[in-house]
Each structure stands twice: as structure tokens, then as C-alpha cells.
Design a protein around this motif. Structure first.
Motif, PDB file in Angstrom:
ATOM      1  N   SER A 104     -26.936 -56.856   7.494  1.00 23.04           N
ATOM      2  CA  SER A 104     -27.256 -57.758   6.388  1.00 23.04           C
ATOM      3  C   SER A 104     -26.014 -58.517   5.969  1.00 23.04           C
ATOM      4  N   PHE A 105     -26.241 -59.596   5.244  1.00 25.49           N
ATOM      5  CA  PHE A 105     -25.145 -60.394   4.724  1.00 25.49           C
ATOM      6  C   PHE A 105     -24.268 -59.575   3.789  1.00 25.49           C
ATOM      7  N   TRP A 106     -24.890 -58.758   2.938  1.00 26.78           N
ATOM      8  CA  TRP A 106     -24.127 -58.024   1.938  1.00 26.78           C
ATOM      9  C   TRP A 106     -23.256 -56.950   2.574  1.00 26.78           C
ATOM     10  N   LEU A 107     -23.751 -56.257   3.602  1.00 30.69           N
ATOM     11  CA  LEU A 107     -22.928 -55.266   4.280  1.00 30.69           C
ATOM     12  C   LEU A 107     -21.767 -55.952   5.008  1.00 30.69           C
ATOM     13  N   LEU A 108     -22.041 -57.109   5.605  1.00 30.15           N
ATOM     14  CA  LEU A 108     -20.977 -57.855   6.263  1.00 30.15           C
ATOM     15  C   LEU A 108     -19.926 -58.286   5.250  1.00 30.15           C
ATOM     16  N   MET A 109     -20.347 -58.629   4.045  1.00 26.95           N
ATOM     17  CA  MET A 109     -19.393 -59.011   3.004  1.00 26.95           C
ATOM     18  C   MET A 109     -18.519 -57.826   2.599  1.00 26.95           C
ATOM     19  N   VAL A 110     -19.111 -56.638   2.458  1.00 26.49           N
ATOM     20  CA  VAL A 110     -18.333 -55.447   2.102  1.00 26.49           C
ATOM     21  C   VAL A 110     -17.277 -55.166   3.167  1.00 26.49           C
ATOM     22  N   LEU A 111     -17.669 -55.270   4.431  1.00 29.80           N
ATOM     23  CA  LEU A 111     -16.720 -55.026   5.514  1.00 29.80           C
ATOM     24  C   LEU A 111     -15.654 -56.125   5.580  1.00 29.80           C
ATOM     25  N   ARG A 112     -16.035 -57.324   5.227  1.00 31.41           N
ATOM     26  CA  ARG A 112     -15.063 -58.415   5.153  1.00 31.41           C
ATOM     27  C   ARG A 112     -14.014 -58.120   4.077  1.00 31.41           C
ATOM     28  N   ILE A 113     -14.443 -57.516   2.989  1.00 30.82           N
ATOM     29  CA  ILE A 113     -13.510 -57.114   1.938  1.00 30.82           C
ATOM     30  C   ILE A 113     -12.561 -56.036   2.461  1.00 30.82           C
ATOM     31  N   GLY A 114     -13.093 -55.078   3.240  1.00 31.36           N
ATOM     32  CA  GLY A 114     -12.238 -54.059   3.841  1.00 31.36           C
ATOM     33  C   GLY A 114     -11.207 -54.660   4.773  1.00 31.36           C
ATOM     34  N   LEU A 115     -11.625 -55.665   5.543  1.00 34.28           N
ATOM     35  CA  LEU A 115     -10.689 -56.389   6.408  1.00 34.28           C
ATOM     36  C   LEU A 115      -9.571 -57.013   5.584  1.00 34.28           C
ATOM     37  N   ALA A 116      -9.928 -57.627   4.461  1.00 32.89           N
ATOM     38  CA  ALA A 116      -8.944 -58.289   3.614  1.00 32.89           C
ATOM     39  C   ALA A 116      -7.936 -57.298   3.052  1.00 32.89           C
ATOM     40  N   ILE A 117      -8.409 -56.157   2.578  1.00 35.05           N
ATOM     41  CA  ILE A 117      -7.507 -55.167   1.992  1.00 35.05           C
ATOM     42  C   ILE A 117      -6.542 -54.637   3.048  1.00 35.05           C
ATOM     43  N   GLY A 118      -7.047 -54.381   4.248  1.00 29.05           N
ATOM     44  CA  GLY A 118      -6.177 -53.898   5.313  1.00 29.05           C
ATOM     45  C   GLY A 118      -5.130 -54.914   5.712  1.00 29.05           C
ATOM     46  N   GLU A 119      -5.526 -56.169   5.877  1.00 32.98           N
ATOM     47  CA  GLU A 119      -4.582 -57.198   6.317  1.00 32.98           C
ATOM     48  C   GLU A 119      -3.551 -57.531   5.239  1.00 32.98           C
ATOM     49  N   ALA A 120      -3.892 -57.285   3.980  1.00 30.94           N
ATOM     50  CA  ALA A 120      -2.958 -57.584   2.897  1.00 30.94           C
ATOM     51  C   ALA A 120      -1.685 -56.747   2.982  1.00 30.94           C
ATOM     52  N   ALA A 121      -1.725 -55.623   3.695  1.00 31.98           N
ATOM     53  CA  ALA A 121      -0.554 -54.754   3.786  1.00 31.98           C
ATOM     54  C   ALA A 121       0.483 -55.267   4.775  1.00 31.98           C
ATOM     55  N   LEU A 122       0.089 -56.144   5.709  1.00 33.13           N
ATOM     56  CA  LEU A 122       0.965 -56.454   6.828  1.00 33.13           C
ATOM     57  C   LEU A 122       2.149 -57.354   6.469  1.00 33.13           C
ATOM     58  N   THR A 123       1.884 -58.564   6.016  1.00 30.35           N
ATOM     59  CA  THR A 123       2.952 -59.557   5.934  1.00 30.35           C
ATOM     60  C   THR A 123       4.020 -59.259   4.882  1.00 30.35           C
ATOM     61  N   PRO A 124       3.682 -58.843   3.659  1.00 32.86           N
ATOM     62  CA  PRO A 124       4.769 -58.492   2.723  1.00 32.86           C
ATOM     63  C   PRO A 124       5.654 -57.378   3.264  1.00 32.86           C
ATOM     64  N   SER A 125       5.031 -56.369   3.866  1.00 30.56           N
ATOM     65  CA  SER A 125       5.811 -55.268   4.439  1.00 30.56           C
ATOM     66  C   SER A 125       6.649 -55.751   5.620  1.00 30.56           C
ATOM     67  N   ALA A 126       6.080 -56.650   6.424  1.00 29.01           N
ATOM     68  CA  ALA A 126       6.792 -57.150   7.597  1.00 29.01           C
ATOM     69  C   ALA A 126       8.036 -57.935   7.199  1.00 29.01           C
ATOM     70  N   TYR A 127       7.911 -58.845   6.250  1.00 28.98           N
ATOM     71  CA  TYR A 127       9.077 -59.626   5.832  1.00 28.98           C
ATOM     72  C   TYR A 127      10.133 -58.733   5.183  1.00 28.98           C
ATOM     73  N   SER A 128       9.705 -57.725   4.449  1.00 27.21           N
ATOM     74  CA  SER A 128      10.660 -56.795   3.867  1.00 27.21           C
ATOM     75  C   SER A 128      11.394 -56.014   4.953  1.00 27.21           C
ATOM     76  N   LEU A 129      10.673 -55.568   5.985  1.00 29.38           N
ATOM     77  CA  LEU A 129      11.306 -54.884   7.111  1.00 29.38           C
ATOM     78  C   LEU A 129      12.320 -55.788   7.808  1.00 29.38           C
ATOM     79  N   ILE A 130      11.919 -57.027   8.064  1.00 27.42           N
ATOM     80  CA  ILE A 130      12.806 -57.968   8.751  1.00 27.42           C
ATOM     81  C   ILE A 130      14.093 -58.167   7.960  1.00 27.42           C
TER      82      ILE A 130
END
Length: 453
Positions: A104-130
Motif C-alpha cells: 500500500s501507499f501508506w506502508l511504502l511511506m513508512v518505509l520511506r521514512i525509515g530510509l530517510a532516518i537511516g541515510e541522515a546518519a551518513l553525511t554529517p558523520s562522514a564529514y566529521s570523520l574526514i
């Protein structure tokens, strides 16, 4: 590895870390944009509209990516960045794979939110590591490479996605029984490499020592005080970069579908063509804009970051207006590529510039604030606004071209004015000095301007 930040040259382990971070950045974009190649089957199987898809492309991802980005960045400035990255990668990879089973659209939206939360961890941490893995004279080069990897992912994702779609369609056409529907299998296939790469990162990368470990991480009040003292500088650059990306995200979400609807390309052809054009243009803009900033700095322009982004958005916006009005797919792709070169350069120039403009102890937080603006303004506005304008003209979805052409000047003009406004904020800061001459490439002078923070 712990001593890489204070040594004359970065270690091989530091470059290996950047390579893995770049690969993760590429995979994050593959998982993020793959839905743009699945518009037709999603509409057929789930009964969703263009506007609902615009919500999936934009606000469903953008709002949560932005909301969790800042607290995650605060953790990156204080805690173990390696663990944050691994947790985020596993979350977004699982969300992408699970999207293949959404009914369903709504389940896909929930999983899209999970994708967003996971990806939010990458770039700030990456630039700090660099910032801690590399000495100042190499820091901006490493940051530019990571940024360029993201650009490669943003456009290359369409090529990878088209290859996966083509492979799945070929298997179905050859009489092979598929365990899932074609679009579902595509999502499972593109999500799996993120999980594998996340495990590789966990096994081979170690957390480096912080360059200013003895001083401790800054409190939120200290960060806000620094922002208030330089509000014109950072608000202008951050909001300008965010609006710039609204045009880019609108094209990213709807460009392949425009090629299918307006020029009768198959979705595989659209993915290859749009991805290759964007890849070449985006990589060029990502690397060229910081280089132009460096040239201007060497000529004594303290406001070089703002000037470069102003020039880029003026040129990129003009091409973005013209591209959708063309009568052939080739003309559209050429003008789109020209626009992408400059628009991507305008935004990524600000990202790379933060290596100098942000204090080292606050670098991850400032990157997260910039990404919050880019995500909320760019991804939050662009795809949905284009779909809304198109639906207003023609509910059948045949007005994507005029919609993109209208959106470009409406967004680019205020972005240009924000960059212009930020110039005064840069010139008001006596500690921002033009870079000295150097043989480093590109934008390496940015890393030295505030070596001491």
C-alpha cells in the motif's frame, strides 16, 4: 589511523575510509531515487497518483531526514561516528528491501521514512570523520571526493536502476518465474548492496581520534551563539543552497518520467540517458565550483564562496527553464546537463566551503544544518511542487515539462538573492581570509583557512 589528522600526509586507512564512505554515499542515492524509475508500475499496482508519488519523493523523506539529521549530527560531534554510520546503513538498507514487500501507499511511506532516518546518519558523520582523518592541506580534497561520490550516486543511481530494471524485465520476458513483482524485485536487489557495504565498513574501519579531543564537544548554546553571530553568512548560504536543490530534486524525481511521457522513451532508456547526462554534468559541477572558489580566493576575494554560487545559479537556472521546452529528447538532455552542471556546483560549493567556514568542533553539526536546509527546502518543495503545478495544468500528467520550466525561475531568483545577501555576512567576518597560493587541488585552501578553528 588515530594520528592521521596530525600527520603531514593522510594514511592509506584514511583514504580507504573515504572510499567506503563514497561508496555508501552512492548506494544511498541509488536506494533514494530508485522510485523515480518505478512510477508506472507503482501507479498500476498501488493506484497512487503523481501527487502521492511527489509526497514519497519529497516530504515523506525530507521532513524526517531533516528532523533527525541535527540530533544525529550532535551525536557525531560527541560519540562514535563509525557506529552511527553502520546503524544508519543497516536501517536504510533494510527499509529499501522491505519496500519491495509493501502492499500500500501508506506502508511504502513508512518505509520511506525509515530510509530517510537511516541515510541522515551518513553525511554529517562522514564529514566529521574526514576532518579528523586528514591534515588541513588534504582535508578539502577528501571532502570534495566524498561530495563528488554523492553526485555520482545521485545521477549514476538512474543508470544502476535502469540496469536492474532491464535485467528483471529480461528475466520475466525469458520465461523465468519471478519470486516477486518486477518493481518489488528491483527494490530488493538495490537494497541488498547497502547492507553488504555497511557490514564491510563495520569490519574494516576504526574510529579515529578527534583533532580537538581535549576541548570536548561544544554545547548547543555555543553552536547557536556562533550561528547568531554569523546569521547573515550561514542563513544566506544554507537557504540559498536549499532552494537551489529544489530545482535539482524536481528534475531528479520527474526527469526520467518526463522522457517517457513527452518523448516516448522506455523507462530503461530514460534511466540510462538521464543518469549518464546528470552524472557527467554533476561530477563536473561538483569539482569545478570549488576550484573556481579557490581561484577567486587566491585573487583576494574573501566572498568567493558566495560569488561562485551566485554565478552558478544564474546560469543553471536559465538552462533549467529552457530544457523542458525542447522538442527532442537530445535537446532536453543537453540543456538539462548544462543546468545540472551549474546548479549542482552552486550547492556543493557551499558544502565544501563549510570545511573552512565551520569551526572544527562543530563541523558535523553545521553540515547537518546545511543538509536540513537542502532537504527541507530542496527535497521538501521541488518534487511535490512540480507534481502540483503539472496536475493543475493537466490532471492526466502531461504537463510535467511546463511545470518544471515554471518552477525553475520561481526558485532560482530567491536563491540568487540569498547568496548575494550572504556576501555581506562573509565580508563582515574579519577571520575569513582569502587563501594563500597552493598547489593542492581542488579547494584545498578552504581546509587551511580555519586550521585552528
Amino acid at each position: 589511523m588515530a594520528g592521521a589528522a596530525s600527520s603531514p600526509r593522510a594514511s592509506g586507512a584514511a583514504w580507504w575510509t573515504v572510499a567506503l564512505l563514497g561508496l555508501l554515499y552512492i548506494l544511498s542515492f541509488v536506494d533514494r531515487v530508485i522510485l523515480a524509475l518505478l512510477v508506472a508500475p507503482l501507479k498500476a499496482d498501488l493506484g497512487v497518483s503523481d501527487l502521492q508519488l511527489g509526497l514519497l519523493f519529497g516530504p515523506a523523506f525530507a521532513v524526517f531526514y531533516a528532523l533527525v539529521g541535527l540530533p544525529i549530527a550532535r551525536l557525531a560531534d560527541r560519540g562514535d561516528r563509525r557506529k552511527l554510520i553502520v546503524a544508519g546503513v543497516l536501517l536504510w538498507g533494510l527499509a529499501t528491501v522491505a519496500s519491495g514487500f509493501a502492499g500500500s501507499f501508506w506502508l511504502l511511506m513508512v518505509l520511506r521514512i525509515g530510509l530517510a532516518i537511516g541515510e541522515a546518519a551518513l553525511t554529517p558523520s562522514a564529514y566529521s570523520l574526514i576532518g579528523d582523518l586528514f591534515p588541513p592541506e588534504q582535508r578539502a580534497r577528501a571532502a570534495s571526493i566524498y561530495s563528488a561520490a554523492g553526485m555520482a550516486g545521485a545521477s549514476g543511481a538512474y543508470v544502476v536502476g535502469a540496469m536492474v530494471v532491464q535485467g528483471v524485465d529480461a528475466a520475466a520476458a525469458g520465461g523465468h518465474a519471478l519470486p516477486l513483482g518486477a518493481w518489488q524485485l528491483v527494490l530488493v536487489i538495490v537494497g541488498a548492496p547497502s547492507l553488504a557495504c555497511g557490514l564491510l565498513f563495520a569490519l574494516t574501519v576504526r574510529e579515529p581520534a578527534r583533532a580537538q579531543a581535549g576541548e570536548g564537544a561544544p554545547g548547543l548554546s555555543e553552536v547557536m551563539a556562533h550561528l547568531r553571530a554569523r546569521a547573515r553568512l550561514f542563513v544566506g548560504l544554507f537557504a540559498g543552497a536549499g532552494l537551489t536543490q529544489a530545482v535539482g530534486y524536481a528534475y531528479s524525481a520527474w526527469g526520467p518520467e518526463l522522457l517517457r511521457r513527452q518523448f516516448d522513451l522506455s523507462i530503461q532508456q530514460a534511466g540510462y540517458a538521464f543518469g549518464i547526462a546528470g552524472l557527467l554534468a554533476g561530477l563536473g559541477g561538483t569539482l569545478a565550483a570549488p576550484q573556481l572558489t579557490r581561484v577567486l580566493e587566491r585573487r583576494g576575494r574573501r566572498d568567493a564562496v558566495a560569488l561562485t554560487s551566485m554565478a552558478c545559479i544564474a546560469l543553471g537556472g536559465s538552462f533549467a527553464v529552457m530544457a523542458p521546452l525542447q522538442s527532442s529528447a537530445i535537446a532536453f538532455l543537453v540543456l538539462h546537463a548544462c543546468g545540472a552542471f551549474f546548479l549542482v556546483g552552486a550547492a556543493n560549493n557551499v558544502v565544501v566551503g563549510l570545511q573552512a567556514l565551520a569551526p572544527p568542533r562543530m563541523r558535523a553539526t553545521f553540515v547537518a544544518l546545511l543538509l536540513m536546509c537542502i532537504t527541507l527546502l530542496g527535497l521538501g518543495i521541488g518534487p511535490t511542487a512540480a507534481a502540483a503545478i503539472s496536475s493543475g495544468f493537466d490532471p492526466s500528467g502531461q504537463a510535467l515539462g511546463p511545470a518544471l520550466s515554471i518552477l525553475a525561475p520561481a526558485i532560482c531568483l530567491p536563491a540568487f538573492l540569498l547568496f548575494f545577501w550572504s556576501r555581506g555576512g562573509i565580508l563582515d567576518q574579519p577571520d575569513i581570509k582569502p587563501a594563500a597560493k597552493s598547489t593542492e587541488w581542488p579547494g584545498s585552501s578552504l581546509g587551511r583557512a580555519h586550521e585552528e578553528g
